[in-house]
Enzyme design. Structure first.
Site, PDB file in Angstrom:
ATOM      1  CB  CYS A   1      -0.911   0.014   1.226  1.00 21.39           C
ATOM      2  SG  CYS A   1      -2.060  -1.363   1.334  1.00 21.39           S
TER       3      CYS A   1
ATOM      4  CG  ASP B   1      34.820  24.895  15.243  1.00 23.72           C
ATOM      5  OD1 ASP B   1      35.748  25.477  14.682  1.00 23.72           O
ATOM      6  OD2 ASP B   1      34.067  25.424  16.088  1.00 23.72           O
TER       7      ASP B   1
ATOM      8  CG  ASP C   1      32.113  25.412  12.406  1.00 25.46           C
ATOM      9  OD1 ASP C   1      33.154  25.837  11.889  1.00 25.46           O
ATOM     10  OD2 ASP C   1      31.933  25.356  13.633  1.00 25.46           O
TER      11      ASP C   1
END
Length: 719
Positions: free
Chosen positions: A15, A423, A611
């Site tokens: 379905c 970072d 970032d």
């Protein structure tokens, strides 16, 4: 634009596949995903497409569709619908059981062809069986006929097709046998099969509701009322009536009603359900407050800033829902199989009936038995549930730990990461740098700080706040302020031009400060060096432990920063990182990540703001940030608190979830691979083993429930 629909009437994975294709055919639709486990459709389309067009595409296929409106009331309504469905299936099962138990006893024990015939004749037994089987076949089993007819109109087939054909063959053959005086009948088989399938659907519905426990618990976090101060009086109103700017009183032990800032007073707040951090967070005037978290001690007033669907809690709930609706690439295998599965099974059943009836001495009764068994055992529900149920549990489990995972595709990719790029500032370090040393040249230390702070007051650089906080004097007026990201700032004070930026050359003072892990900024007056300011940012307590855990998982850690090489290497050494990219400009961070992607899958961990390009470039972007808007919108994984230990935990969770998906797919496939040939009578000539339709029905019904249960076992795993 993305639109989400609630889908009604789906019975199996076929379905969902049918509706996905139907929605994708609508002009202007870019992508469509119909999730069988959550009964929702997520459609990405052009702005020109109206919701009604999407709903019509669903309703034309014989299913129901309504617009999914975000909000607590919507979730409560969905819960009511789930409970209603469970109650309906339970009621059908009970009534079906009332008819099937006596039918089973009569057919198996008091009919001469019964498996457990006791030698006692039951007068007119076949007519009793006819009376018991008919309401089950056409009242309780009507949903299967309806589903099969809908599929036929759409020129396709689904699970209902298999059940309707299989049980109808058994029922109508029995009716024929009854009126022609034959001894063989399958009334009790047809009745028992429908009963077992209804039982399986009921168990499946109950189990599926448990996979969304994380969302339910988050919904329960939101309080219903808020004590708002209006016209100098405290008024208790529904939380939905709170408007931005309202001043709200929050008493000890109460839940914070909406997002806001602390206006007056102080307290500690339990944010564990949002961030996963068990230690209460101290809050003072101006502190950010998250709706749904618990005020532990002090009484305070707060100013509402975000309400309704804009609160952090609402966004998290929506994010988890979206994640649970997005498919993992591995699910495409199951979808592809499901699309072709039913027609193939119909051919196998027809071939089985033809072979045993016309090419052996077994006859039509044997052929009927084997064909019905093939049709009943082959329903592909387990295949359709294998992936989405595991993803629902996995994303919910992550949310409890403060790890928000944006979708099954992210969950599948995360365990493949072989390197993580971190970072530095605010990620590996605390993100709260402080001035550690001031080195003035031909100027006093206080004057140097005052000049630097006057300029940095206009800057958005992370180090600017440290310099401003270190200054204790009144600031100078600055004119012609200019900032160049990655290079520095400049401005005029008292007819002199001052600049603050990175050292352009090295001397012993600068080298010594940088080797100690400091970031050094130079202050110049009319291009003449006035002094140096050393700033240091200590690493987080868990950074080194997180890097070490990643190393044990064979994941290499890199550090990426715009800071100078000496300061970067000093911090990296404390964190246990040997691979460092220093002095990288913000716009160049994405290029560094792209370069590393040539040989392996790369994850990038950053603060979600400066970032963003690197996070988007990485295979998996991991955004830090305690529930901030930017963090939620950036990256594939959001860490709700700033603990880097969540990075290896996210990878571990991905591995556990993918293992569970593979287990589910294995059992779903192996069940059909083994079950279908046995049902077709492959072993009968050699061993005499034949799978009866009733046993096939029981196995099919329980297979779906077992797949969902296996997914729920993921909750017990520690990661």
């Amino acid at each position: 634009m993305t639109t989400k629909l609630n889908i009604k009437g789906m019975h199996c994975a076929s379905c969902a596949t049918l509706l996905t294709k139907s929605l994708q055919k609508v002009d202007g639709v870019k992508t469509a995903n119909v999730n069988y486990a959550t009964h929702t459709a997520t459609v990405e389309h052009e702005l020109s497409i109206k919701t009604n067009e999407l709903i019509q595409a669903v309703t034309k296929k014989g299913y129901g569709a309504t617009l999914h409106v975000e909000g607590k009331n919507t979730h409560e309504q969905l819960q009511k619908e789930q409970k209603k469905e469970i109650h309906h299936l339970k009621t059908l099962f009970v009534y079906s059981l009332i008819f099937s138990i006596p039918a089973f006893i009569i057919g198996m024990m008091f009919m001469e062809d019964g498996l457990f015939y006791v030698g006692i004749h039951f007068p007119h037994a076949v007519y009793f069986l006819f009376a018991l089987a008919t309401p089950v076949q056409f009242i309780i089993g009507w949903q299967f006929y309806r589903g099969a007819f809908t599929a036929l109109l759409n020129k396709t087939s689904n699970m209902d097709t298999l059940i309707a054909i299989g049980t109808s063959a058994a029922y109508f053959y029995s009716v024929y046998s009854m009126f022609t005086g034959g001894m063989t009948q399958y009334f009790e088989a047809a009745t028992t099969i429908i009963t077992l399938i209804i039982m399986g659907k009921w168990l499946e519905a109950v189990a599926k509701t448990k996979t969304s426990d994380a969302i339910k618990k988050l919904i329960l976090l939101s309080p219903k009322n808020a004590l708002v101060i209006r016209k100098g009086k405290e008024v208790l109103i529904p939380v939905d009536d709170v408007v931005a700017g309202d001043i709200i009183r929050v008493k000890p032990g109460e839940k914070i009603p909406v997002d806001g800032t602390l206006f007056n007073g102080n307290s500690s707040v339990d944010e564990s359900m949002i961030t996963g951090e068990s230690i209460p967070v101290e809050k003072t005037k101006g502190s950010t407050l998250i709706g749904g978290t618990i005020n532990k001690h002090g009484s305070f007033t707060m100013k509402a800033t975000k309400i309704g669907a804009n609160t952090t809690l609402s966004k998290i709930i929506n994010l988890i829902e979206d994640a649970q609706g997005r498919k993992a690439p591995i699910q495409r295998l199951a979808d592809s199989v499901s699309a072709y599965f039913v027609p193939i099974i119909l051919l196998i059943a027809a071939g089985t009936f033809t072979y045993w009836t016309f090419f052996t001495q077994q006859g039509i009764t044997f052929g009927m038995t084997t064909a019905v068994s093939v049709l009943v055992i082959a329903c592909p529900c387990a295949l359709g549930l294998a992936t989405p149920t595991a993803i629902m549990v996995g994303t919910g489990l992550g949310a409890k730990k403060g790890i928000l995972i944006k979708g099954g595709d992210t969950l599948e990719t995360a365990h493949k990461l072989r390197a993580i790029v971190f970072d530095k500032t605010g990620t590996i370090t605390q993100g709260k740098p402080t001035v550690t040393k001031v080195v003035p040249f031909k100027i006093s230390e206080k004057e140097l700080l005052k000049i630097a702070a006057s300029l940095e007051k206009h800057s958005e650089h992370p180090l600017a706040e440290a310099i401003v906080n270190a200054n204790k004097k009144t600031l100078y007026k600055v004119s012609k302020f200019f900032a160049k990201p990655g290079f520095g700032i400049s401005g005029r004070i008292k007819n002199a031009t001052y600049t603050i930026g990175k050292p352009t050359s090295l001397n012993k003072s600068i080298s010594d400060l940088e080797e100690q892990g400091n970031t050094v900024v130079c202050v110049t007056k009319n291009k003449q060096l006035s002094g140096l300011i050393a700033i240091s940012d200590t690493i987080k307590e868990t950074s080194a432990e997180a890097v070490n855990k990643l190393k044990r998982m064979n994941v290499v850690s890199y550090m990426l920063t715009g800071d100078n090489k000496r300061a970067a290497h000093a911090i990296a050494k404390q964190a246990g990182i040997t691979h460092v990219f220093a002095e990288v400009l913000p716009q160049d961070k994405a290029s560094v990540v792209k370069g590393l992607q040539k040989n392996k899958k790369i994850g990038m961990v950053g603060d979600g703001i400066n970032d963003a390009p690197a996070l988007a470039t990485a295979d998996i972007g991991i955004a830090m940030g305690s529930g901030t808007d930017v963090a939620i919108e950036t990256g594939n994984i959001i860490l709700m608190n700033n603990d880097l230990l969540l990075v290896p935990k996210a990878i571990r969770l991905s591995k556990l979830t993918m293992r569970k998906i593979r287990q589910n797919l294995f059992w779903a496939f192996i069940y059909n691979i083994i079950g279908i040939p046995v049902a077709a009578g492959l072993l009968y000539p050699f061993t005499g083993i034949l799978l009866s339709p009733m046993i096939a029905g029981a196995a099919m019904a329980l297979s779906s429930a077992s797949v969902v249960t296996n997914s729920l076992l993921l909750k017990r795993k520690k990661f």
